[in-house]
Motif scaffolding. Sequence first.
Motif, mmCIF file in Angstrom:
data_model
loop_
_atom_site.group_PDB
_atom_site.id
_atom_site.type_symbol
_atom_site.label_atom_id
_atom_site.label_comp_id
_atom_site.label_asym_id
_atom_site.label_seq_id
_atom_site.Cartn_x
_atom_site.Cartn_y
_atom_site.Cartn_z
ATOM 1 N N SER A 7 -15.795 -21.596 49.096
ATOM 2 C CA SER A 7 -15.402 -21.295 50.470
ATOM 3 C C SER A 7 -14.804 -19.899 50.565
ATOM 4 C CB SER A 7 -14.364 -22.338 50.913
ATOM 5 O OG SER A 7 -13.699 -21.928 52.083
ATOM 6 N N ILE A 8 -14.835 -19.317 51.772
ATOM 7 C CA ILE A 8 -14.126 -18.047 51.947
ATOM 8 C C ILE A 8 -12.707 -18.296 52.468
ATOM 9 C CG2 ILE A 8 -16.091 -16.480 52.200
ATOM 10 C CD1 ILE A 8 -15.776 -16.752 55.249
ATOM 11 N N PHE A 9 -12.371 -19.564 52.727
ATOM 12 C CA PHE A 9 -11.005 -19.927 53.132
ATOM 13 C C PHE A 9 -10.435 -20.994 52.203
ATOM 14 C CE2 PHE A 9 -13.170 -18.681 57.155
ATOM 15 C CZ PHE A 9 -12.452 -17.519 57.392
ATOM 16 N N PRO A 10 -10.194 -20.643 50.948
ATOM 17 C CA PRO A 10 -9.796 -21.657 49.962
ATOM 18 C C PRO A 10 -8.471 -22.356 50.283
ATOM 19 C CG PRO A 10 -9.544 -19.438 49.069
ATOM 20 C CD PRO A 10 -10.277 -19.294 50.358
ATOM 21 N N ASN A 11 -7.612 -21.707 51.082
ATOM 22 C CA ASN A 11 -6.296 -22.319 51.355
ATOM 23 C C ASN A 11 -6.351 -23.470 52.343
ATOM 24 O OD1 ASN A 11 -5.157 -20.433 49.646
ATOM 25 N ND2 ASN A 11 -4.866 -18.948 51.306
ATOM 26 N N ILE A 12 -7.450 -23.553 53.095
ATOM 27 C CA ILE A 12 -7.587 -24.613 54.103
ATOM 28 C C ILE A 12 -7.418 -26.000 53.479
ATOM 29 C CG2 ILE A 12 -9.337 -25.812 55.498
ATOM 30 C CD1 ILE A 12 -10.286 -23.182 56.541
ATOM 31 N N PHE A 13 -7.807 -26.142 52.219
ATOM 32 C CA PHE A 13 -7.879 -27.469 51.611
ATOM 33 C C PHE A 13 -6.542 -27.990 51.073
ATOM 34 C CE2 PHE A 13 -11.918 -25.244 51.202
ATOM 35 C CZ PHE A 13 -12.798 -26.162 51.740
ATOM 36 N N ASP A 14 -5.584 -27.072 50.926
ATOM 37 C CA ASP A 14 -4.336 -27.418 50.234
ATOM 38 C C ASP A 14 -3.672 -28.694 50.742
ATOM 39 O OD1 ASP A 14 -4.729 -25.277 48.670
ATOM 40 O OD2 ASP A 14 -3.216 -23.984 49.617
ATOM 41 N N SER A 15 -3.422 -28.767 52.036
ATOM 42 C CA SER A 15 -2.608 -29.885 52.498
ATOM 43 C C SER A 15 -3.387 -31.196 52.464
ATOM 44 C CB SER A 15 -2.045 -29.611 53.894
ATOM 45 O OG SER A 15 -2.977 -29.928 54.881
ATOM 46 N N TYR A 16 -4.620 -31.182 52.874
ATOM 47 C CA TYR A 16 -5.366 -32.450 52.931
ATOM 48 C C TYR A 16 -5.566 -33.079 51.551
ATOM 49 C CZ TYR A 16 -8.284 -36.156 54.535
ATOM 50 O OH TYR A 16 -8.749 -37.418 54.809
ATOM 51 N N PHE A 17 -5.893 -32.255 50.591
ATOM 52 C CA PHE A 17 -6.167 -32.800 49.256
ATOM 53 C C PHE A 17 -4.900 -33.119 48.469
ATOM 54 C CE2 PHE A 17 -10.583 -30.598 49.158
ATOM 55 C CZ PHE A 17 -11.125 -31.671 49.838
ATOM 56 N N ASP A 40 -14.178 -14.143 44.949
ATOM 57 C CA ASP A 40 -14.026 -13.900 43.505
ATOM 58 C C ASP A 40 -15.377 -13.625 42.841
ATOM 59 O OD1 ASP A 40 -11.355 -14.331 43.747
ATOM 60 O OD2 ASP A 40 -11.390 -16.398 43.006
ATOM 61 N N TYR A 41 -16.450 -13.863 43.547
ATOM 62 C CA TYR A 41 -17.789 -13.680 42.971
ATOM 63 C C TYR A 41 -18.516 -12.482 43.580
ATOM 64 C CZ TYR A 41 -16.639 -18.166 41.034
ATOM 65 O OH TYR A 41 -15.994 -19.162 40.354
ATOM 66 N N THR A 42 -17.749 -11.599 44.222
ATOM 67 C CA THR A 42 -18.324 -10.378 44.770
ATOM 68 C C THR A 42 -18.172 -9.262 43.743
ATOM 69 O OG1 THR A 42 -16.186 -9.899 45.809
ATOM 70 C CG2 THR A 42 -17.835 -11.010 47.160
ATOM 71 N N GLN A 43 -18.885 -8.152 44.001
ATOM 72 C CA GLN A 43 -18.858 -7.091 43.003
ATOM 73 C C GLN A 43 -18.279 -5.790 43.513
ATOM 74 O OE1 GLN A 43 -22.920 -7.856 42.048
ATOM 75 N NE2 GLN A 43 -22.488 -8.008 39.864
ATOM 76 N N ASP A 44 -18.084 -5.689 44.840
ATOM 77 C CA ASP A 44 -17.594 -4.421 45.380
ATOM 78 C C ASP A 44 -16.085 -4.467 45.621
ATOM 79 O OD1 ASP A 44 -18.120 -6.348 47.416
ATOM 80 O OD2 ASP A 44 -17.718 -4.786 48.883
ATOM 81 N N ARG A 45 -15.534 -3.327 45.850
ATOM 82 C CA ARG A 45 -14.105 -3.139 46.046
ATOM 83 C C ARG A 45 -13.577 -3.966 47.232
ATOM 84 N NH1 ARG A 45 -11.324 1.291 47.875
ATOM 85 N NH2 ARG A 45 -13.222 2.190 48.735
ATOM 86 N N LYS A 47 -14.765 -6.753 48.337
ATOM 87 C CA LYS A 47 -15.060 -8.185 48.191
ATOM 88 C C LYS A 47 -15.907 -8.712 49.359
ATOM 89 C CE LYS A 47 -10.790 -9.212 45.649
ATOM 90 N NZ LYS A 47 -11.281 -9.636 44.354
ATOM 91 N N THR A 48 -16.998 -7.991 49.611
ATOM 92 C CA THR A 48 -17.858 -8.315 50.744
ATOM 93 C C THR A 48 -18.676 -9.585 50.490
ATOM 94 O OG1 THR A 48 -18.101 -5.948 51.066
ATOM 95 C CG2 THR A 48 -19.608 -7.366 52.314
ATOM 96 N N VAL A 64 -26.562 -14.094 49.877
ATOM 97 C CA VAL A 64 -26.984 -15.038 48.845
ATOM 98 C C VAL A 64 -26.348 -14.744 47.475
ATOM 99 C CG1 VAL A 64 -29.137 -13.798 48.302
ATOM 100 C CG2 VAL A 64 -28.991 -16.233 47.864
ATOM 101 N N LYS A 65 -26.127 -13.478 47.180
ATOM 102 C CA LYS A 65 -25.709 -13.084 45.823
ATOM 103 C C LYS A 65 -24.370 -13.698 45.366
ATOM 104 C CE LYS A 65 -26.583 -10.284 42.182
ATOM 105 N NZ LYS A 65 -26.464 -8.815 42.168
ATOM 106 N N PRO A 66 -23.295 -13.529 46.163
ATOM 107 C CA PRO A 66 -22.032 -14.143 45.713
ATOM 108 C C PRO A 66 -22.141 -15.661 45.560
ATOM 109 C CG PRO A 66 -21.637 -12.602 47.518
ATOM 110 C CD PRO A 66 -23.125 -12.771 47.415
#
Length: 222
Positions: A7-17, A40-45, A47-48, A64-66
């Motif tokens: 996900s691009i919003f990893p913090n969303i899951f904190d409270s529910y899980f 974390d899987y992007t390659q440019d400065r 983080k596109t 598709v790449k990341p």
Amino acid sequence: MRFDIISIFPNIFDSYFNESIIKRAQKRKLIKINIHDLRDYTQDRHKTVDDKPYGGGFGMVLMVKPIQKAVQAIKKPRRKVGIPTQKASGKRKVILLSAKGRKFDQRMAKRFSKLDQLIIISGRYEGVDERVAKYIADQEISIGDYVLTGGEVPAMVMVDAVTRLIPGVITKGSLEQESFPQYTRPESIKINNKQRKVPRVLLSGNHKKIEQWQEKHVKIFK
Ligand code: ADE
């Protein structure tokens, strides 16, 4: 069973899980949930993760790449983290969540609960490069015919529906009896100026009659 959510919003899951049954299932090691930040899987400065759509149109499209890199990294067997190496290529599925996917239902949840690993890609409503659906995901799934802002809530819905079907997560009785109307105290309560009572049959102590009533009102999920 292991869930890997991209996900691009990893913090969303904190409270529910980290509450209730899902929390307990993790504590008891019946499930493991890993959240992966797509950036974390992007390659440019910068983080596109997205870019403009070919052919024009509104919004941005997840690249598709990341996603390819994230799925590859999650699939790669690593001795120290998560499931053991020999099981890393066990029964697993890669799911892309999007409004145009096949509709999620109880039957699918049951099938998924028998897997070793679910890799879940949370899309976003503007879109995901179609090559993810075609060549990276095994299945594209929607949780219903409405458009959400992203696949994060659908990911939580899937994890929840699948987790409660994993043996040991909840008591067998509640698995079966979930689907007919239930009442508890008080026997009678005033709502909008009218006394509203518990159906008499449920107070009768007549188990045969109660069962018949429940069967009549049950909604069965297959
Ligand atoms: N992303 C946006 N809407 C969705 C839906 N209904 N199901 C799954 N993913 C989505």
